[in-house]
Scaffold this active site. Structure first.
Site, PDB file in Angstrom:
ATOM      1  N   ASN A  53      45.374  65.157  61.140  1.00  0.00           N
ATOM      2  CA  ASN A  53      44.785  66.001  61.707  1.00  0.00           C
ATOM      3  C   ASN A  53      45.475  65.820  63.395  1.00  0.00           C
ATOM      4  O   ASN A  53      44.838  65.234  63.902  1.00  0.00           O
ATOM      5  CB  ASN A  53      43.427  65.603  62.093  1.00  0.00           C
ATOM      6  CG  ASN A  53      42.645  67.446  62.740  1.00  0.00           C
ATOM      7  OD1 ASN A  53      43.917  67.300  63.495  1.00  0.00           O
ATOM      8  ND2 ASN A  53      41.422  67.824  61.892  1.00  0.00           N
ATOM      9  N   ASP A  55      45.081  68.682  65.141  1.00  0.00           N
ATOM     10  CA  ASP A  55      44.826  69.590  65.738  1.00  0.00           C
ATOM     11  C   ASP A  55      45.981  70.292  66.897  1.00  0.00           C
ATOM     12  O   ASP A  55      45.529  70.790  68.133  1.00  0.00           O
ATOM     13  CB  ASP A  55      43.768  68.213  67.914  1.00  0.00           C
ATOM     14  CG  ASP A  55      43.168  69.228  68.425  1.00  0.00           C
ATOM     15  OD1 ASP A  55      42.468  71.032  67.911  1.00  0.00           O
ATOM     16  OD2 ASP A  55      42.770  69.018  69.569  1.00  0.00           O
ATOM     17  N   GLU A  81      44.756  71.022  60.398  1.00  0.00           N
ATOM     18  CA  GLU A  81      44.607  72.019  61.408  1.00  0.00           C
ATOM     19  C   GLU A  81      45.484  72.163  62.397  1.00  0.00           C
ATOM     20  O   GLU A  81      45.710  71.363  63.721  1.00  0.00           O
ATOM     21  CB  GLU A  81      44.064  70.748  62.525  1.00  0.00           C
ATOM     22  CG  GLU A  81      42.314  71.168  62.756  1.00  0.00           C
ATOM     23  CD  GLU A  81      41.019  71.391  63.535  1.00  0.00           C
ATOM     24  OE1 GLU A  81      40.706  70.051  63.332  1.00  0.00           O
ATOM     25  OE2 GLU A  81      40.889  72.295  64.419  1.00  0.00           O
ATOM     26  N   TYR A 156      41.472  69.367  55.052  1.00  0.00           N
ATOM     27  CA  TYR A 156      40.880  69.550  55.756  1.00  0.00           C
ATOM     28  C   TYR A 156      39.852  70.345  55.595  1.00  0.00           C
ATOM     29  O   TYR A 156      39.663  71.633  55.159  1.00  0.00           O
ATOM     30  CB  TYR A 156      41.679  71.056  57.007  1.00  0.00           C
ATOM     31  CG  TYR A 156      40.996  70.829  57.877  1.00  0.00           C
ATOM     32  CD1 TYR A 156      40.463  70.035  58.472  1.00  0.00           C
ATOM     33  CD2 TYR A 156      40.983  72.232  58.308  1.00  0.00           C
ATOM     34  CE1 TYR A 156      39.557  69.905  60.338  1.00  0.00           C
ATOM     35  CE2 TYR A 156      40.028  72.773  59.820  1.00  0.00           C
ATOM     36  CZ  TYR A 156      39.591  71.716  60.901  1.00  0.00           C
ATOM     37  OH  TYR A 156      39.094  71.668  61.437  1.00  0.00           O
ATOM     38  N   ASP A 195      41.503  64.997  56.643  1.00  0.00           N
ATOM     39  CA  ASP A 195      40.179  65.172  57.349  1.00  0.00           C
ATOM     40  C   ASP A 195      38.819  65.533  56.709  1.00  0.00           C
ATOM     41  O   ASP A 195      38.967  66.831  56.653  1.00  0.00           O
ATOM     42  CB  ASP A 195      40.186  65.799  58.758  1.00  0.00           C
ATOM     43  CG  ASP A 195      39.576  66.253  59.163  1.00  0.00           C
ATOM     44  OD1 ASP A 195      38.103  65.436  59.144  1.00  0.00           O
ATOM     45  OD2 ASP A 195      39.045  67.174  60.227  1.00  0.00           O
ATOM     46  N   ASN A 197      35.895  65.675  57.392  1.00  0.00           N
ATOM     47  CA  ASN A 197      35.385  66.087  58.225  1.00  0.00           C
ATOM     48  C   ASN A 197      33.284  64.934  57.616  1.00  0.00           C
ATOM     49  O   ASN A 197      32.507  66.104  58.046  1.00  0.00           O
ATOM     50  CB  ASN A 197      34.969  67.291  57.807  1.00  0.00           C
ATOM     51  CG  ASN A 197      35.272  67.578  58.955  1.00  0.00           C
ATOM     52  OD1 ASN A 197      34.919  67.418  60.421  1.00  0.00           O
ATOM     53  ND2 ASN A 197      35.761  69.412  59.808  1.00  0.00           N
ATOM     54  N   ASP A 267      38.556  60.343  58.445  1.00  0.00           N
ATOM     55  CA  ASP A 267      40.244  60.637  57.992  1.00  0.00           C
ATOM     56  C   ASP A 267      40.228  59.717  56.711  1.00  0.00           C
ATOM     57  O   ASP A 267      39.509  58.557  57.528  1.00  0.00           O
ATOM     58  CB  ASP A 267      41.514  60.646  58.898  1.00  0.00           C
ATOM     59  CG  ASP A 267      40.632  62.065  59.961  1.00  0.00           C
ATOM     60  OD1 ASP A 267      41.985  63.028  59.645  1.00  0.00           O
ATOM     61  OD2 ASP A 267      40.147  61.413  60.921  1.00  0.00           O
ATOM     62  N   ASP A 293      43.170  64.323  68.639  1.00  0.00           N
ATOM     63  CA  ASP A 293      41.897  64.215  69.449  1.00  0.00           C
ATOM     64  C   ASP A 293      41.619  62.928  67.470  1.00  0.00           C
ATOM     65  O   ASP A 293      40.830  62.476  67.841  1.00  0.00           O
ATOM     66  CB  ASP A 293      40.762  65.025  69.619  1.00  0.00           C
ATOM     67  CG  ASP A 293      40.359  66.193  68.065  1.00  0.00           C
ATOM     68  OD1 ASP A 293      41.633  65.946  67.788  1.00  0.00           O
ATOM     69  OD2 ASP A 293      39.914  66.702  68.427  1.00  0.00           O
ATOM     70  N   HIS A 294      42.418  63.371  67.098  1.00  0.00           N
ATOM     71  CA  HIS A 294      42.601  62.600  65.623  1.00  0.00           C
ATOM     72  C   HIS A 294      43.343  61.412  65.894  1.00  0.00           C
ATOM     73  O   HIS A 294      44.613  61.562  66.750  1.00  0.00           O
ATOM     74  CB  HIS A 294      42.575  63.279  64.392  1.00  0.00           C
ATOM     75  CG  HIS A 294      41.327  63.703  63.884  1.00  0.00           C
ATOM     76  ND1 HIS A 294      40.468  63.690  63.394  1.00  0.00           N
ATOM     77  CD2 HIS A 294      40.721  65.389  64.213  1.00  0.00           C
ATOM     78  CE1 HIS A 294      39.560  64.960  63.140  1.00  0.00           C
ATOM     79  NE2 HIS A 294      39.704  65.242  63.263  1.00  0.00           N
TER      80      HIS A 294
END
Lengths: 303, 303
Positions: A53, A55, A81, A156, A195, A197, A267, A293-294
């Site tokens: 991911n 971001d 993302e 995602y 991801d 989530n 993830d 951030d991942h």
DNA sequence: CGTGCAATG
DNA sequence: CATTGCACG
């Protein structure tokens, strides 16, 4: 999804500015063991898949993400993302050596939101977009590439949102997505990357206690993941490392969480059971790799 | 306001990448002459006023704007385009040495838009906001400080907009603002400081020919400025330096305009004639000072 | 090109 | 604490 206040971290240091990295870390830094080159049955890996991911693909490129991917040199790369429509994919990504076959999906009418990519060394037999559910297929969340011996899915999964304002559609997604994966699995083994989530169990996030009502750790989302496993799929990392603690793939940017390893495992590589049994060599978490951030994760399979 | 295409600058260099700073600059860099310490009548300056369109007060602070102001050490500081409500003014500005009396105006319901400030060494007798015209007084564009011997006005005149979409309200502004200034001038001499968003004559911008229909150089806006001068006010810089070319206070960020001095003179000290006659020592353009797409200007008066 | 917002995570 | 797009200049 982690919208925890500062209370958990706010040490009682009196007047002083609290140190950003306390000496006693609440969760240990995850120590990545050496690569397992073979399956338990002694077959050596032949397929390497990385998922990340990012971001924001464009910012990620500027931070050297594409450079790292080039060194990692996977056969398939799944990105989430991307926040980037196909035509805006930076040339550094378009020209990634060894990944000439590239597929991009983005949210319709919501530029800069969601978006996934799937990049491959060899040309897939077929590529499809979405999960066959109109409610969920306009946000660029899933690309499925069919290869001769398996499906690779870059996904995602929708976030339930602050205050769980989008929990209901998320739960509908979980059902629809599971049916989609069942359908694939009926044809060929599936390697689901991305991801998802959700942190499945308490061991999968640093602060389970205070996150029972946070997006990504509600009972309903966790049960959704359990149902996926119950349907004949395997969480590759957890199968290989059932006791590993502090193994996270996401850390909020807020409050220096990553430096203290206050993270979540969101993830995954989720495999059809027969693929996990026959082909899984290793499932790695590249915790130290910056750019998002991942962090990226990489799976090794003996096909 | 300068929305000129690249055609003016696009040199016919063949295939090569055009150099960012051509050797033959279309406009000379402005050479700032030494300070005139006295009026023509031999009176030494006692009041120093600086005006600056900061293009975002918070970003400007990070770029060292407040530091420069501290070294310049004016008695009055007028700021425009602060894009910042009073409570968000950074501490570096709040604590500026020598400027303890601070007044801020911002656009109502439009955070991050417009906004002006007026900071003073000595406490004003009175401070007012706006120009007494409801149509124009909700955007934080004018602060007037009354001192014993003059009014100081910090003003950010509305831009006519791309495609002149806001030319009509701008022209109404010009009329209302002139009436407002007349009213002040009837009481005490006026020192108007700020971004008046007009280049008065051809000498006041680099490319007059191609900007006849651009916001800031339409005939109507230029006539508005002429009317201001006709009403008994004086463009201090142009009175002192009637022939000075390349003296600009604004350069668009686009295309490296500043490095080539492709600019506009949009920022002024406009004085009541009696103040210009009796008190004006100098009017300076600090072209080299970074921190915004406008540079600061400083006036020296013998009060 | 650069500001500060808004929505999103 | 980041990303993106946006309005505005």
């Amino acid at each position: 999804m982690p919208k925890r206040g500062k209370k958990e971290e706010a040490a009682k240091d009196g007047e002083g500015v609290p140190p950003k990295v306390p000496k006693a870390s609440p969760a240990p830094q995850y120590e990545d063991p050496p690569l397992r080159e073979e399956t338990p049955g002694g077959r050596r890996w032949t397929l390497k898949v990385t998922s990340w991911n990012v971001d924001g693909l464009r910012a990620w490129v500027k931070k050297g993400g594409a450079q790292w991917v080039q060194e990692e040199a996977p056969d398939v790369l799944c990105l989430q993302e991307t926040k980037c429509a196909g035509p805006s994919v930076p040339p550094e990504v378009r020209g990634l050596p060894g990944l000439p076959h590239q597929f991009w999906a983005s949210a319709e009418g919501k530029p800069g939101y969601s978006g996934v990519g799937l990049l491959a060394k060899t040309e897939p037999l077929k590529v499809t977009y979405g999960i066959g559910a109109p409610e969920h297929d306009s946000e660029g969340r899933v690309i499925t590439a069919e290869f001769p011996s398996l499906f690779v899915v870059s996904a995602y999964v929708p976030n339930a949102g602050r205050g769980l304002v989008r929990l209901e559609p998320r739960l509908r997604w979980d059902s629809a997505f599971l049916e989609f994966l069942r359908g694939l699995d009926a044809q060929k083994p599936v390697l689901l990357c991305g991801d998802l989530n959700v942190a499945h169990q308490e061991i999968d996030l640093c602060h389970p206690g205070s996150n029972r009502a946070s997006a990504g750790f509600t009972p309903q989302e966790r049960e959704g993941f359990s149902r996926l496993l119950g349907a004949g799929f395997v969480d590759s990392f957890r199968r290989l490392y059932p006791e590993a603690r502090g193994a996270y793939t996401f850390w909020t940017y807020l409050g220096g969480a990553r430096a203290r390893n206050v993270g979540w495992r969101l993830d995954y590589f989720v495999l059809s059971r027969r693929l996990a049994d026959d082909a899984l060599c290793d499932s790695k978490i590249r915790s130290a790799v910056p750019g998002s951030d991942h962090c990226p994760i990489t799976a090794y399979l003996a096909m």
